[in-house]
Scaffold this active site. Structure first.
Site, PDB file in Angstrom:
ATOM      1  N   TYR A 105       3.993  19.206 -38.670  1.00  0.00           N
ATOM      2  CA  TYR A 105       3.410  17.912 -38.324  1.00  0.00           C
ATOM      3  C   TYR A 105       2.066  17.775 -39.018  1.00  0.00           C
ATOM      4  CZ  TYR A 105       1.802  13.924 -35.614  1.00  0.00           C
ATOM      5  OH  TYR A 105       1.352  12.670 -35.241  1.00  0.00           O
ATOM      6  N   ASP A 200      -3.751  22.370 -43.865  1.00  0.00           N
ATOM      7  CA  ASP A 200      -3.992  21.486 -42.732  1.00  0.00           C
ATOM      8  C   ASP A 200      -4.510  22.347 -41.583  1.00  0.00           C
ATOM      9  OD1 ASP A 200      -3.929  19.896 -40.477  1.00  0.00           O
ATOM     10  OD2 ASP A 200      -2.048  18.901 -41.001  1.00  0.00           O
ATOM     11  N   LYS A 227      -9.434  16.805 -34.632  1.00  0.00           N
ATOM     12  CA  LYS A 227      -9.421  17.305 -33.244  1.00  0.00           C
ATOM     13  C   LYS A 227     -10.800  17.768 -32.763  1.00  0.00           C
ATOM     14  CE  LYS A 227      -4.693  17.600 -32.963  1.00  0.00           C
ATOM     15  NZ  LYS A 227      -3.897  16.839 -32.034  1.00  0.00           N
TER      16      LYS A 227
HETATM   17  N1  PMP Z   1      -2.221  17.654 -38.682  1.00  0.00           N
HETATM   18  C1  PMP Z   1      -1.928  18.439 -37.648  1.00  0.00           C
HETATM   19  C2  PMP Z   1      -1.626  19.879 -37.871  1.00  0.00           C
HETATM   20  C3  PMP Z   1      -1.944  17.918 -36.342  1.00  0.00           C
HETATM   21  O1  PMP Z   1      -1.633  18.704 -35.314  1.00  0.00           O
HETATM   22  C4  PMP Z   1      -2.272  16.569 -36.158  1.00  0.00           C
HETATM   23  C5  PMP Z   1      -2.317  15.949 -34.772  1.00  0.00           C
HETATM   24  N2  PMP Z   1      -1.644  16.587 -33.779  1.00  0.00           N
HETATM   25  C6  PMP Z   1      -2.546  15.787 -37.277  1.00  0.00           C
HETATM   26  C7  PMP Z   1      -2.529  16.360 -38.532  1.00  0.00           C
HETATM   27  C8  PMP Z   1      -2.867  14.336 -37.147  1.00  0.00           C
HETATM   28  O2  PMP Z   1      -4.069  14.160 -36.485  1.00  0.00           O
HETATM   29  P1  PMP Z   1      -4.349  12.826 -35.654  1.00  0.00           P
HETATM   30  O3  PMP Z   1      -3.533  12.866 -34.416  1.00  0.00           O
HETATM   31  O4  PMP Z   1      -5.833  12.864 -35.384  1.00  0.00           O
HETATM   32  O5  PMP Z   1      -3.993  11.682 -36.548  1.00  0.00           O
END
Ligand code: PMP
Length: 355
Positions: A105, A200, A227
């Protein structure tokens, strides 16, 4: 009890089962220092047209913690940060395709929305309607923790491959660490093809002060954050090599990548992020991960009870857990979480006031 292990008192640091907000509130709800910082900033003003001091301070803190970040830009979500990092990779390399790991994700931008579902699927299956054929064609899927396959796929698509994006520890399947050999293979194969490697770390910065990348001898070209760096306010960030990030600078003759955004680097978010990140000493990180270990230990004990079927697959160095009854090293082996049990546990925690 799970409650003690999970949340303790209100001000305790969080070890989360899987609640969304817990992933941004690493210090728990209403941390006094974060609240005070937000109140003080509200008195000064909540939105300005120019960069503010806390934005510079938070950027300095993060670039010091993650040396691979020579330059950094803030966004309002991890989704935006990933999307812009991918676009920067395209601009820098002049290539169009992106590879991601199966089931990972990375937010909800078009390109990130391929092969996300946690159900075993055909590799490359889109996880959203409404994507164009071109977007699907641009995405290449790599199996997590399969170094040989990764090399083969990157070499096969190298001429067109702008970037490989990967979580060094795959959070969505239970904070499962990449094997060093896997990340090394990605790095080598990317170097061989002039392809950028993007980590990421939107979730994994909660594991260690320098993110999960501090545990590996692999330096990414770019990283995405989010986050916890916003202390519970909307945030994202991305950055990396100065020459790649220069794609956002206005230069004569070539259009820059536009990076407007009304609330990018918003001072409320920056203050909450600073008040949070400043408290996250290495000892605090350790304490948070220890709480995760306590939670996982308790869950493993319950598993021994009749009718129960769960354990945790998550890395010891995390505050997460995953309900599964078998070892997890890849996306595919992560399948089969006891969903009904997870729902029950989740509801139970909500009923106990743990959110
Ligand atoms: N990358 C990862 C690994 C995530 O876990 C998330 C959100 N859970 C995101 C990107 C996207 O972040 P956001 O919810 O702030 O758009």
């Amino acid at each position: 009890t799970a409650r003690a292990a999970c949340c303790g008192t209100r001000t305790a640091t969080s070890a989360s089962i899987s609640t969304t907000n817990a992933t941004s509130l690493i210090l728990g709800h209403r941390d006094p220092q974060v609240t005070a910082a937000l109140q003080a900033q509200a008195e000064k003003g909540t939105a300005f047209a120019n960069p503010t001091e806390p934005e510079v301070e938070l950027a300095s803190l993060l670039t010091a913690a993650l040396p691979s970040l020579q330059r950094l830009r803030f966004t309002n979500s991890g989704t935006e940060g990933v999307a812009l990092a991918l676009r920067a990779a395209r601009a820098f390399t002049g290539k169009s395709k992106i590879a991601k790991t199966e089931g990972a994700y990375h937010g909800t931008s078009d390109h990130a929305s391929i092969s996300v579902t946690l159900r075993v699927s055909e590799a490359g299956m889109p996880s959203s309607q409404g994507l164009t054929a071109k977007t699907l064609d641009d995405m290449i899927i790599i199996p997590f923790n399969d170094a040989a396959a990764a090399r083969r796929i990157i070499e096969q698509h190298g001429d067109d491959l702008a970037a490989v994006i990967v979580e060094p520890v795959m959070a969505g399947i239970g904070y499962v660490p990449a094997e060093a050999a896997f990340l090394e293979a990605l790095r080598e194969a990317c170097d061989g093809q002039r392809t950028l490697l993007i980590f990421d770390e939107v979730q994994t910065l909660r594991m260690a002060p320098g993110g999960a990348q501090q545990w590996y001898d692999v330096v990414p070209d770019m990283s995405c954050l989010g986050k916890i760096i916003g202390g519970g306010m909307p945030v994202g960030a991305f950055g990396g090599r100065a020459d790649v990030m220069a794609a956002f600078d206005a230069t004569e003759g070539a259009p820059a990548i536009p990076h407007g955004g009304t609330f990018n680097g918003n001072p409320m978010t920056m203050q909450a992020g600073l008040a949070t990140m400043r408290q996250l000493t290495p000892e605090v990180y350790e304490r948070i991960n220890e709480r995760g270990e306590t939670l996982r230990h308790q869950l493993r004990k319950w598993r021994a009870a009749p009718g129960c079927r769960f354990a945790s697959a998550a890395s010891r160095r995390s505050s997460a857990c995953k309900l599964t009854d078998r070892p997890v090293t890849t996306y595919r082996s992560a399948q089969g979480q006891d969903e009904a049990l997870r729902q029950k546990l989740f509801l139970h925690l909500l009923n106990e006031g743990i959110t």
